[in-house]
Design an enzyme around this catalytic site. Structure first.
Site, PDB file in Angstrom:
ATOM      1  N   ASP A   1      12.771  -2.959  85.554  1.00 49.09           N
ATOM      2  CA  ASP A   1      13.657  -2.239  86.468  1.00 49.09           C
ATOM      3  C   ASP A   1      12.881  -1.177  87.236  1.00 49.09           C
ATOM      4  O   ASP A   1      13.107  -0.961  88.421  1.00 49.09           O
ATOM      5  CB  ASP A   1      14.799  -1.573  85.694  1.00 49.09           C
ATOM      6  CG  ASP A   1      15.772  -2.609  85.164  1.00 49.09           C
ATOM      7  OD1 ASP A   1      15.553  -3.814  85.430  1.00 49.09           O
ATOM      8  OD2 ASP A   1      16.744  -2.214  84.488  1.00 49.09           O
TER       9      ASP A   1
ATOM     10  N   GLU B   1       9.683  -1.152  88.075  1.00 53.74           N
ATOM     11  CA  GLU B   1       8.854  -1.745  89.130  1.00 53.74           C
ATOM     12  C   GLU B   1       9.715  -2.125  90.329  1.00 53.74           C
ATOM     13  O   GLU B   1       9.339  -1.929  91.488  1.00 53.74           O
ATOM     14  CB  GLU B   1       8.123  -2.979  88.587  1.00 53.74           C
ATOM     15  CG  GLU B   1       7.002  -2.620  87.622  1.00 53.74           C
ATOM     16  CD  GLU B   1       6.482  -3.814  86.840  1.00 53.74           C
ATOM     17  OE1 GLU B   1       5.274  -3.945  86.726  1.00 53.74           O
ATOM     18  OE2 GLU B   1       7.310  -4.616  86.330  1.00 53.74           O
TER      19      GLU B   1
ATOM     20  N   ASP C   1      12.560  -0.726  91.192  1.00 58.77           N
ATOM     21  CA  ASP C   1      12.963   0.514  91.869  1.00 58.77           C
ATOM     22  C   ASP C   1      11.858   1.026  92.794  1.00 58.77           C
ATOM     23  O   ASP C   1      12.131   1.483  93.907  1.00 58.77           O
ATOM     24  CB  ASP C   1      13.279   1.602  90.842  1.00 58.77           C
ATOM     25  CG  ASP C   1      14.631   1.356  90.184  1.00 58.77           C
ATOM     26  OD1 ASP C   1      15.411   0.540  90.735  1.00 58.77           O
ATOM     27  OD2 ASP C   1      14.897   1.969  89.133  1.00 58.77           O
TER      28      ASP C   1
ATOM     29  N   GLU D   1      32.420 -30.823  88.399  1.00 58.17           N
ATOM     30  CA  GLU D   1      31.921 -29.468  88.137  1.00 58.17           C
ATOM     31  C   GLU D   1      33.026 -28.614  87.540  1.00 58.17           C
ATOM     32  O   GLU D   1      34.193 -28.995  87.571  1.00 58.17           O
ATOM     33  CB  GLU D   1      31.385 -28.848  89.432  1.00 58.17           C
ATOM     34  CG  GLU D   1      32.363 -28.865  90.564  1.00 58.17           C
ATOM     35  CD  GLU D   1      31.674 -28.773  91.931  1.00 58.17           C
ATOM     36  OE1 GLU D   1      32.117 -27.984  92.750  1.00 58.17           O
ATOM     37  OE2 GLU D   1      30.687 -29.509  92.140  1.00 58.17           O
TER      38      GLU D   1
ATOM     39  N   LYS E   1      35.835 -25.797  87.130  1.00 55.51           N
ATOM     40  CA  LYS E   1      36.717 -25.097  88.072  1.00 55.51           C
ATOM     41  C   LYS E   1      36.666 -23.620  87.722  1.00 55.51           C
ATOM     42  O   LYS E   1      37.237 -23.186  86.716  1.00 55.51           O
ATOM     43  CB  LYS E   1      38.144 -25.621  87.986  1.00 55.51           C
ATOM     44  CG  LYS E   1      39.037 -24.989  89.048  1.00 55.51           C
ATOM     45  CD  LYS E   1      40.385 -25.666  89.157  1.00 55.51           C
ATOM     46  CE  LYS E   1      41.182 -25.172  90.348  1.00 55.51           C
ATOM     47  NZ  LYS E   1      41.426 -23.742  90.361  1.00 55.51           N
TER      48      LYS E   1
ATOM     49  N   LYS F   1      35.332 -34.749  92.487  1.00 57.05           N
ATOM     50  CA  LYS F   1      35.330 -35.061  93.923  1.00 57.05           C
ATOM     51  C   LYS F   1      34.682 -36.430  94.109  1.00 57.05           C
ATOM     52  O   LYS F   1      33.633 -36.690  93.485  1.00 57.05           O
ATOM     53  CB  LYS F   1      34.516 -34.007  94.689  1.00 57.05           C
ATOM     54  CG  LYS F   1      35.058 -32.592  94.523  1.00 57.05           C
ATOM     55  CD  LYS F   1      34.075 -31.521  95.003  1.00 57.05           C
ATOM     56  CE  LYS F   1      34.648 -30.141  94.664  1.00 57.05           C
ATOM     57  NZ  LYS F   1      33.713 -29.050  94.890  1.00 57.05           N
TER      58      LYS F   1
ATOM     59  N   LYS G   1      43.096 -29.635  84.838  1.00 52.64           N
ATOM     60  CA  LYS G   1      43.227 -28.313  84.231  1.00 52.64           C
ATOM     61  C   LYS G   1      43.129 -28.365  82.710  1.00 52.64           C
ATOM     62  O   LYS G   1      43.496 -29.347  82.079  1.00 52.64           O
ATOM     63  CB  LYS G   1      44.586 -27.699  84.617  1.00 52.64           C
ATOM     64  CG  LYS G   1      44.800 -27.549  86.109  1.00 52.64           C
ATOM     65  CD  LYS G   1      43.861 -26.551  86.752  1.00 52.64           C
ATOM     66  CE  LYS G   1      44.385 -25.140  86.737  1.00 52.64           C
ATOM     67  NZ  LYS G   1      45.480 -24.849  87.622  1.00 52.64           N
TER      68      LYS G   1
ATOM     69  N   CYS H   1      54.604  -2.317  48.617  1.00 49.80           N
ATOM     70  CA  CYS H   1      54.666  -1.648  47.311  1.00 49.80           C
ATOM     71  C   CYS H   1      55.149  -0.208  47.415  1.00 49.80           C
ATOM     72  O   CYS H   1      55.208   0.493  46.414  1.00 49.80           O
ATOM     73  CB  CYS H   1      53.303  -1.687  46.633  1.00 49.80           C
ATOM     74  SG  CYS H   1      52.110  -0.581  47.400  1.00 49.80           S
TER      75      CYS H   1
ATOM     76  N   CYS I   1      49.515  -2.823  44.436  1.00 49.29           N
ATOM     77  CA  CYS I   1      50.224  -3.393  45.589  1.00 49.29           C
ATOM     78  C   CYS I   1      50.146  -4.925  45.524  1.00 49.29           C
ATOM     79  O   CYS I   1      49.052  -5.493  45.524  1.00 49.29           O
ATOM     80  CB  CYS I   1      49.584  -2.891  46.879  1.00 49.29           C
ATOM     81  SG  CYS I   1      50.278  -3.624  48.357  1.00 49.29           S
TER      82      CYS I   1
HETATM   83  S1  IVH Z   1      36.575 -27.414  95.852  1.00 47.45           S
HETATM   84  C1  IVH Z   1      38.744 -28.956  99.339  1.00 47.45           C
HETATM   85  N1  IVH Z   1      35.348 -26.789  93.594  1.00 47.45           N
HETATM   86  O1  IVH Z   1      40.075 -23.929  93.234  1.00 47.45           O
HETATM   87  C2  IVH Z   1      38.866 -28.216  98.088  1.00 47.45           C
HETATM   88  N2  IVH Z   1      37.231 -25.504  94.256  1.00 47.45           N
HETATM   89  O2  IVH Z   1      42.745 -25.103  93.987  1.00 47.45           O
HETATM   90  C3  IVH Z   1      37.988 -27.047  98.070  1.00 47.45           C
HETATM   91  N3  IVH Z   1      37.775 -23.685  92.716  1.00 47.45           N
HETATM   92  O3  IVH Z   1      40.653 -22.278  96.234  1.00 47.45           O
HETATM   93  C4  IVH Z   1      37.786 -26.511  96.717  1.00 47.45           C
HETATM   94  N4  IVH Z   1      36.147 -24.050  91.294  1.00 47.45           N
HETATM   95  O4  IVH Z   1      38.984 -21.259  94.679  1.00 47.45           O
HETATM   96  C5  IVH Z   1      36.359 -26.512  94.435  1.00 47.45           C
HETATM   97  N5  IVH Z   1      34.156 -26.323  91.659  1.00 47.45           N
HETATM   98  C6  IVH Z   1      35.167 -26.047  92.499  1.00 47.45           C
HETATM   99  C7  IVH Z   1      36.055 -24.982  92.276  1.00 47.45           C
HETATM  100  C8  IVH Z   1      37.090 -24.748  93.171  1.00 47.45           C
HETATM  101  C9  IVH Z   1      37.185 -23.278  91.589  1.00 47.45           C
HETATM  102  C10 IVH Z   1      38.999 -23.063  93.271  1.00 47.45           C
HETATM  103  C11 IVH Z   1      38.848 -22.644  94.695  1.00 47.45           C
HETATM  104  C12 IVH Z   1      40.024 -23.214  95.444  1.00 47.45           C
HETATM  105  C13 IVH Z   1      40.923 -23.649  94.339  1.00 47.45           C
HETATM  106  C14 IVH Z   1      41.652 -24.897  94.763  1.00 47.45           C
END
Ligand code: IVH
Length: 672
Positions: A36, A38, A40, A116, A118, A291, A315, A412, A433
């Site tokens: 840190d 260095e 700074d 990926e 969420k 996707k 989800k 108790c 107790c």
């Molecule tokens: S793609 C065309 N990838 O989820 C869709 N969204 O419900 C564009 N989010 O508003 C979103 N992780 O804030 C995508 N790996 C991910 C994500 C992600 C979180 C959120 C994002 C978006 C919401 C959609």
């Protein structure tokens, strides 16, 4: 503008590059190469140059991450390309339908998907013009968001400048707060007597929308990229997986746990894998996103209302829910600790129905400002015990009630006392107790102690309530008839239990000591004591100085052990147990192994081992003179990583600690 000497210009450019390189190593790669101090020094050199020659001050300078003036309001930003939302999938059926729709729309037998996490944060879009970050905006309603450029600049993992300079490139992703930063923030809030944040998401939302960027800088945020918006003059890959690799190459943080998979079974595997990883991830996620990988296929599928047809959010069960705090009752633990427990209106959270949550202690209730009758946020993450995260003040009714710590033990009627400086209130009834007696008996009978198979909480409850058992020794005096008379206890199971009780009489000194339930004497300390002293009598007569000579025994533990054996009825219990025939081998004090691969080493086990249990692995390491601890720190010498090892393994790598896999561990055990 006065001319800037060439040397100053060159030095400033070099400093900017170097500082941003260090930021990247530190905040994106978790692999800093300078201290840190260095950092700074370089930073201040740049500040000095920019002060002398203001012409050197550019938007991409690391000095511009902080220090912007507070705004009076956040300006509106109209997105060039709308920021969409995602359709949700919750069940296997939803998932199968998504895959079927994709296959049908694209006339394919099997589709390749990019997967990926969420991220549970806030969507933002970062605009780069000629490679320089010029704007950061929130999603807003998808068409119009808010200008949070100054706040985005404070996020060290966001590049201020790209290694390319197209006229326009919008990078989209999520702003969030790491779990550890959130915990530290809430600790600070509590220390300052300020309101706690409910979760990292709320904390990041507050931080990102601050008018004063200095406030944002004090609440460390981070960023993960997951896509792009508008782009001009840049050739992009033709699929999402490759785009993520490209973004990583441009130094954007992207999820490590991303994958490209095939078909519905690939999606299901990914969902399971990330679900298992979820508690160990450094940030909160609320699902995974799939996707269609190919961009031309994404385009072909198009959109429905405001969500793409080619993507879906799968989800996980929500880890938070709101419900009503119906009452606060207290429970009595083995050592008499009184724990307040929230009785909740049952609510489905983290995949199960929760109706109780621990409140830890009185101070915690005050700190969270909980009142009976409040509507509260309940959290249950992974297998962790449910907790009340926060009050929703907006829903506080008029007729709330204050929690008052009872004066007498509900079990108790002995006095409840809270000693100066202790956070925990305790029942003073001791083994008088019944609640403490039950816990003490269960502790004595558990597998890691004298191990009486079949003596579980239901049975202990019955035995204590029927006054058949008062002390551990009473267990060994139980007769067949008395047991068989208990409800739900047939003669056969009574005989089985008696056989198990008989078997448990042959134990070890360490197990027996642990089973006594002396405060601060866990399994490891019990083993240390047994090894050091070799006999029960030696331990019972040891003074505090003698106890302090045991490795890892400090003054608090020594005092607790000494006090325990000062108490005549505790010595009496030991004598009675011996009289009942409970026995263990004794010997001269053992020497700790001083050589071999584990001698004197501090070892951490993580992940799952296939050929032996955690307990066995621990026992083997300890018998070879090693010490097994729960978390990785600078003091750790060795980490043994089984399958699905998570954050501990990562931490070990970060700290450069030796890591063995199971095979190597076994080789070293065998060699000894
Ligand atoms: S793609 C065309 N990838 O989820 C869709 N969204 O419900 C564009 N989010 O508003 C979103 N992780 O804030 C995508 N790996 C991910 C994500 C992600 C979180 C959120 C994002 C978006 C919401 C959609």
């Amino acid at each position: 503008m006065s001319a800037v000497p060439e040397a100053a210009r060159a030095r400033a450019a070099a400093l900017k590059r170097e500082l941003e390189e260090h930021n990247y190593r530190y905040y994106v790669q978790n692999d800093p190469v300078v201290t840190d101090a260095e950092w700074d020094a370089l930073f201040h050199e740049l500040v000095a140059l920019e002060t002398t020659h203001p012409a050197l001050l550019t938007a991409d300078s690391p000095t511009q991450r902080v220090g912007a003036k507070p705004a009076t309001e956040l300006a509106e930003v109209t997105h060039r390309v709308p920021m969409l939302s995602l359709a949700n999938a919750f069940t296997d059926e939803d998932l199968a339908n998504f895959d079927r729709r994709c296959r049908e729309a694209l006339a394919q037998d099997e589709i390749e998907y990019a997967c990926e996490p969420k991220f549970d944060g806030l969507a933002v879009t970062l605009t780069y013009e000629k490679g320089i970050l010029v704007q950061g905006a929130t999603r807003g309603d998808g068409a119009v968001g808010e200008d949070v450029t100054a706040n985005i600049r404070t996020i060290r993992s966001v590049p201020l400048r790209l290694p390319l300079d197209p006229p326009l490139l919008e990078v989209r992703g999520e702003v969030l707060m790491l779990k550890k930063d959130f915990a530290a923030l809430n600790e600070r809030q509590a220390a300052n007597g300020e309101k706690l944040f409910v979760n990292p998401r709320n904390a990041s939302a507050g931080a990102l929308r601050q008018l004063d960027p200095k406030m944002t800088a004090e609440r460390p945020l981070t960023f993960f990229a997951y896509g792009i918006g508008a782009a001009e003059g840049v050739v992009l890959p033709d699929n999402h997986g490759a785009l993520m690799d490209q973004l990583a190459e441009w130094r954007f943080p992207v999820a490590k746990a991303r994958a490209v998979v095939r078909g519905a079974s690939g999606l299901a595997d990914y969902h399971r894998r990330i679900g298992a990883l979820r508690p160990d991830l450094p940030f909160e996620i609320d699902g995974v996103v799939y996707k269609v990988n190919r961009f031309d296929w994404q385009q072909r599928m198009g959109f429905v209302s405001r969500a793409p047809r080619f993507a879906v959010a799968h989800k996980f069960p929500a880890e938070e829910a709101t419900t009503e705090l119906l009452d606060i009752e207290v429970q009595v633990g083995r050592t008499g600790a009184i724990t307040p427990v929230a009785r909740l209106k049952p609510v489905f959270v983290g995949g199960t129905t929760v109706s109780n949550a621990t409140l830890h202690n009185e101070d915690e209730i005050r700190r969270k400002d909980l009142k009976i009758g409040d509507t509260v946020v309940v959290r249950r993450a992974g297998d962790v015990i449910p907790e009340v995260a926060a009050v929703i003040y907006a829903m506080r009714p008029a007729n709330i009630r204050e929690f008052v710590m009872p004066k007498a033990c509900p079990e108790c009627a002995s006095a409840i006392a809270r000693l100066e400086g202790e956070t925990v209130a305790r029942c003073t009834g001791g083994l008088f107790c019944p609640a403490q007696r039950k816990q003490a008996l269960l502790h004595f009978a558990q597998r890691k102690a004298v191990d009486i198979e079949g003596l579980g909480d239901k049975l202990v409850e019955q035995l204590v309530d029927a006054n058949l058992v008062r002390t551990p020794a009473d267990i060994f005096r139980l007769g067949l008839q008395a047991l068989a008379n208990l409800e739900r206890m047939a003669e056969k199971s009574a005989a089985n239990l008696l056989a198990n009780i008989e078997k448990s009489k042959r134990t070890t000194l360490a197990r027996f000591l642990f089973g006594l339930g002396i405060r601060h004497v866990g399994e490891a300390t019990a083993r240390d004591l047994a090894n050091h002293f070799g006999s029960m009598d030696a331990i019972m007569v040891a003074d505090q100085a003698a106890l302090l000579r045991v490795p890892d025994v400090g003054p608090v533990v020594a005092e607790s052990i000494w006090r325990f054996f000062q108490e005549p009825h505790n010595r009496e219990v030991v004598e009675q147990l011996r009289a009942c025939g409970v026995a263990w081998p004794e010997g001269p004090p053992a020497e700790r192994p001083t050589s071999g691969p584990f001698a004197g080493k501090t070892v951490v086990l993580t992940g799952t081992l296939s050929s032996l249990s955690r307990d066995d692995a621990k026992a083997r390491i300890e018998s070879l003179g090693g010490k097994v601890t729960g978390s990785v720190s600078k003091k750790t010498d060795l980490v043994i990583a089984g399958v699905e090892a998570g954050s501990k393994l990562e931490k070990a790598r970060e700290l450069g600690i030796a890591v063995w896999d199971e095979a190597e561990f076994l080789r070293n055990l065998r060699a000894n």
